[in-house]
Design an enzyme around this catalytic site. Structure first.
Site, PDB file in Angstrom:
ATOM      1  CE  LYS B  72     -41.244  85.149   6.482  1.00 29.98           C
ATOM      2  NZ  LYS B  72     -42.114  86.284   6.619  1.00 29.98           N
ATOM      3  CB  THR B  74     -41.074  75.742   5.047  1.00 25.54           C
ATOM      4  OG1 THR B  74     -42.281  75.747   5.803  1.00 25.54           O
ATOM      5  CG2 THR B  74     -40.821  74.367   4.508  1.00 25.54           C
ATOM      6  NE  ARG B  95     -40.617  85.896  12.971  1.00 26.17           N
ATOM      7  CZ  ARG B  95     -41.614  86.103  12.154  1.00 26.17           C
ATOM      8  NH1 ARG B  95     -42.537  87.002  12.453  1.00 26.17           N
ATOM      9  NH2 ARG B  95     -41.722  85.439  11.017  1.00 26.17           N
ATOM     10  CE  LYS B 106     -49.217  82.249  13.089  1.00 28.01           C
ATOM     11  NZ  LYS B 106     -48.547  81.285  13.934  1.00 28.01           N
ATOM     12  CB  ALA B 274     -43.955  91.299  11.347  1.00 27.89           C
ATOM     13  CG  PHE B 302     -45.833  90.433   7.817  1.00 29.35           C
ATOM     14  CD1 PHE B 302     -46.656  89.325   7.990  1.00 29.35           C
ATOM     15  CD2 PHE B 302     -46.034  91.525   8.659  1.00 29.35           C
ATOM     16  CE1 PHE B 302     -47.656  89.308   8.959  1.00 29.35           C
ATOM     17  CE2 PHE B 302     -47.021  91.514   9.628  1.00 29.35           C
ATOM     18  CZ  PHE B 302     -47.830  90.409   9.772  1.00 29.35           C
ATOM     19  CG  PHE B 382     -46.696  74.506  -3.733  1.00 28.87           C
ATOM     20  CD1 PHE B 382     -45.759  75.421  -3.270  1.00 28.87           C
ATOM     21  CD2 PHE B 382     -47.815  74.248  -2.953  1.00 28.87           C
ATOM     22  CE1 PHE B 382     -45.935  76.061  -2.053  1.00 28.87           C
ATOM     23  CE2 PHE B 382     -47.989  74.892  -1.728  1.00 28.87           C
ATOM     24  CZ  PHE B 382     -47.056  75.789  -1.285  1.00 28.87           C
ATOM     25  CD1 TRP B 410     -43.819  71.779   3.320  1.00 31.14           C
ATOM     26  CD2 TRP B 410     -44.346  70.138   1.897  1.00 31.14           C
ATOM     27  NE1 TRP B 410     -45.028  71.268   3.714  1.00 31.14           N
ATOM     28  CE2 TRP B 410     -45.374  70.265   2.862  1.00 31.14           C
ATOM     29  CE3 TRP B 410     -44.470  69.158   0.904  1.00 31.14           C
ATOM     30  CZ2 TRP B 410     -46.505  69.459   2.851  1.00 31.14           C
ATOM     31  CZ3 TRP B 410     -45.600  68.348   0.902  1.00 31.14           C
ATOM     32  CH2 TRP B 410     -46.609  68.504   1.873  1.00 31.14           C
TER      33      TRP B 410
END
Lengths: 557, 557
Positions: B72, B74, B95, B106, B274, B302, B382, B410
């Site tokens: 998201k 990205t 954010r 993470k 979130a 999310f 991908f 990406w």
């Protein structure tokens, strides 16, 4: 009515930080600006200065503090401005104030009157984020310790013997002693723990003594975080923590440049406690300033018995600094306090009390000389001081072979320190300094403490119970005997009794506990109740602090 | 082999932040620089923009997250770059990542591949100090609560009913539940307490919803910190805390400007959880961006069931924002996961599984339309995706009357989002948006939760035991019935069962607890286990993070 510090600060015309940097020939692109009036000086630039000669290093220290106030920071700022005024390229080096106490009782710590560093609100609050970085690096290590225990405790940490507390930059007595990891298996193994204020963190002391990022990382690795059941020390490097901690500290380690009200350069960087740590700004800031300016004025925490001694025996010893002169700050009021006058009588002229209290000043003069550093006394002038009282201070200094100069920087800025500045230059340029630490590295720890107590405090001897004597032996046996001592005692007296003013002699100094700061590379000798987490008063300053309609900060002094 | 995010980030040529600001016509002297590549935009400048028209607001949201990853952030970065590439003056709003989780599992949160915001190390760590300011403002209030009790407790706080925990920006499970104020009378009255991570602080939510400093201060004052024995609420303003808290937050409240890898402007400001908060960047950043750019791309936390719903029902409702289009991010892999494929099978083409999982996407499309916002699907490509799988996603979107576009940002940066950008512009400019929140302010709290659950989650109804039903009644009676709901449930499913993928229907949503966030102005409905303090994994990322010989950061991804 006299203007408040914040009113004076707001009336100041600040110059862009690039112009301040230019006064020290720092290229603008070597300044990492934090807004228009704060900057960090880049490491890449500082590295290019290695071969330059050093400027003269001048320490500002003081008599034992009293409720009357001495004005050490104010004198450091005023003297720096005075030196610039008489044409000497001068930078000052100060500690960063701790944010927490601003919301308690203390108010800011950026000088006062017409001798301040600015922007004072920034300096007193978040500044460039150094203390936040130090706090979070400290707490990362804390989290890694409990996490290691949680996931199987391969290192065998005895959770009763974790030596690394947590920190927060706030006066919060509720966190002094806690039990953590409550609430069941998912939250770990319950144990006793507690929080110190950030300035009391060993990370802060390490930050201030490290010479570069490599040295910082290495020192972080040596921190003793806990012991096993058979009392084997567990180090931060055993938890693979130093790399991540250094990452959190990387940007913070570059020194901060701001300015005085008179637009002269001031480095404000690091701020370790002056009791369980050494109480001086960072080695990196001082060394950088010495490469950039011809004269560097710096200060050390509390009175000369604690602050100057640690500046000399810890910071200068370790960093290879050679101070050229020392300024001992005294006030007529504080000397009257040492002479036995109660706080509400300090405004009344009392030459006899000044004479009686001057023994405190004289002891400090004698002490500073023992380090081979020539001294001068600066009398921080108050309007209530009588001429006869000032004359009494001067006479007391002359008895010790040093001059005392009246300084009126609080009311007049650099115009009030011209005389002091000329005399400090003469002293620093005299070549009479023959700095040497008070004791050699290879003296046993017990004898180091004894030397400080007898030579500087006027004590007859030191004493300790068997348990503490064993700590001395254990630390020697563990290979820490070569470290300097960091004395933690009351700042109010040469003795360990805060009520004993003047210059007590023949007392015994009791060592209650030793604490190893293996990363900071000193051994703390605790000789009294040392508070590492202050509380807030009944009416905290916080309730009077707020933003006005223009978004300016009110109530922060 | 593909380059790592940090390798790509290091190869980027960053522009001075003043040049980035110039792209939005921000004068250089309205940027408060934090080093060469970060700046805060001054309030004084932002105030001058009030009368300008707003640009178009585009929300990037997603299907329910899966272990496969959706991208998201990205996509937000890639779309912003794509819009700039096709000549549209665009800013993105993201954010701020939390520092703590970087040392856990993470990794960073600044996009990935050729769609990143930079300087990524700064953004992921201290950035401009906002989270530190939020944390210390929060903890000042904590200290004031216990200090009030200590000094006589004039307000009659029941120390068993203190509703304000402490915070630290670190994954530290040992602090989840503690007992504080141990150690005797000098340390206060022992009580149960605990720490949350900073992003879970109500101060963070307030910070992100406040429209200016005055609003911030007023909201801080309304925070309920504790209750008396007779259950009367005690507010932060009763402790005279808001002024000092606002002082600590003042500088932080100005939005942060950085850049994408392609040197386009990015605002990164605020980062509330979130789940127990609303999961969007600050209102101030979004509103500022709308005045400065023609197109603003922002994201919500999310999946769309939580993030978009709260963005619409809390942030847009309260701030008067009118979104013009929504981009729903999906990946072939994640849809296969929703279609029942296990993680290690996601690389194998499986059109049937994509079709089966696409019901999740379709539900989100239908939901977004219920807010009157036109949607488009962005398929985050991908290399393992087969053409047939991509076609299946497009077909599923078309069934819902929206287009799905393949995006390859990406791997290719803005070149991979040109098509998406053109279609998003067409959608946002179409004038078809008729934004309205899902429910009106005056609907009772119970019915608000029920509306969200039945309309968006596909639930048959909501349920709660008598104690929780009483909480609903008590909050209505106390005058909080007009507040919007902040749902706290698992992000992995439309239901409250994280294992229920796809688009479950007819389930019941159990409300376990309500929590009032009176300062943030919402009521949190907790429908599952919500973790407000993460722990570190067995092998924390911290152990691999460190500085290389050049002082660069290694191991931070």
């Amino acid at each position: 009515m006299a203007k408040s510090d914040i009113e004076i600060a707001r009336e100041a015309t600040l110059q862009p930080i690039a112009e301040i940097g230019a006064k020290l020939d720092i290229p603008a692109d070597s300044l990492l600006a934090y807004g228009p009036h704060k900057a960090k000086v880049s490491f890449d630039f500082l590295k290019t200065l290695q071969d330059r000669p050093d400027g003269k290093l001048i320490l500002v220290t003081a008599i034992n503090p009293t409720p009357a106030g001495e004005g050490k920071t104010t004198t450091t700022v005023g003297l720096g401005d005075g030196l610039n005024r008489i044409g000497k390229k001068t930078a000052i080096c100060l500690r960063e104030p701790s944010l927490g106490p601003c919301f308690g009782m203390k108010g800011g710590a950026a000088g006062g009157g017409y001798a301040q560093v600015v922007p004072m609100e920034d300096i007193n609050l978040h500044f460039t984020g150094d203390f936040h970085a130090i706090g979070i690096a400290h707490n990362l290590l804390s989290a890694l310790i409990d996490n290691h225990i949680y996931w199987g405790n391969a290192l065998g940490i005895d959770q009763r013997r974790v030596a690394w507390r947590r920190v927060v930059d706030m006066n919060d007595r509720a966190l002094r002693q806690i039990t953590s990891s409550l609430g069941g298996a998912a939250n770990g193994f319950p144990r006793e723990d507690g929080f110190d204020i950030v300035v009391a963190s060993e990370v802060m002391a390490i930050f201030c003594l490290a010479t570069d990022l490599e040295d910082l990382t290495e020192r972080l690795g040596k921190v003793v975080v806990a012991y096993t059941r058979d009392k084997r020390p567990i180090l931060a490097q055993d938890l693979e923590a130093p790399g991540a901690m250094a990452v959190l500290l990387r940007d913070a380690l570059a020194p901060n440049l701001v300015q005085t009200l008179e637009n002269n350069p001031a480095f404000i960087h690091g701020g370790p406690f002056a009791n369980i740590a050494h109480g001086c700004n960072s080695v990196i800031a001082t060394k950088s300033a010495l490469k950039l300016a011809d004269y560097v004025v710096t200060e050390a925490g509390f009175g000369a018995d604690l602050g100057a001694e640690k500046f000399f025996d810890i910071k200068c010893r370790k960093a290879g600094l050679k101070p050229d002169a020392a300024v001992i700050v005294a006030t007529v009021r504080a000397l009257k306090s040492h002479g036995g006058v109660a706080k509400d009588g300090l405004g009344t002229p009392d030459v006899e009390a000044v004479r009686a209290g001057a023994v405190n000043l004289q002891r400090h003069i004698a002490n500073v000389k023992k380090f081979g550093v020539p001294a001068i006394v600066s009398i921080n002038h108050f309007v209530t001081d009588s001429d006869a009282e000032v004359a009494a201070v001067k006479a007391a200094a002359e008895e010790m072979g040093v001059e005392a100069v009246l300084a009126t920087h609080w009311a007049e800025g650099s115009a009030g320190t011209e005389d002091l500045a000329h005399k400090v230059v003469a002293l620093a340029d005299s070549g009479t300094a023959q700095f040497a630490p008070l004791y050699p590295d290879d003296l046993p720890l017990w004898d180091k403490v004894r030397t400080i107590a007898t030579e500087l405090y006027g004590a007859a001897d030191i004493q300790a119970d068997q348990k503490v004597r064993n700590q001395f032996k254990d630390l020697e046996a563990a290979g820490f005997g070569h470290l300097p001592i960091c004395m933690a005692k009351t700042q109010y007296s040469f003795s360990t009794d805060p009520a004993l003013k003047g210059a007590p002699s023949g007392h015994a100094v009791t060592v209650r506990e030793l604490r190893l700061a293996a990363g900071a590379e000193f051994v703390v000798a605790i000789c009294g109740d040392i508070m590492t987490m202050p509380g807030l008063p009944r009416r905290p300053a916080a309730v009077d602090i707020g933003l006005d309609a223009d978004g300016r900060i009110d109530g922060l002094f």
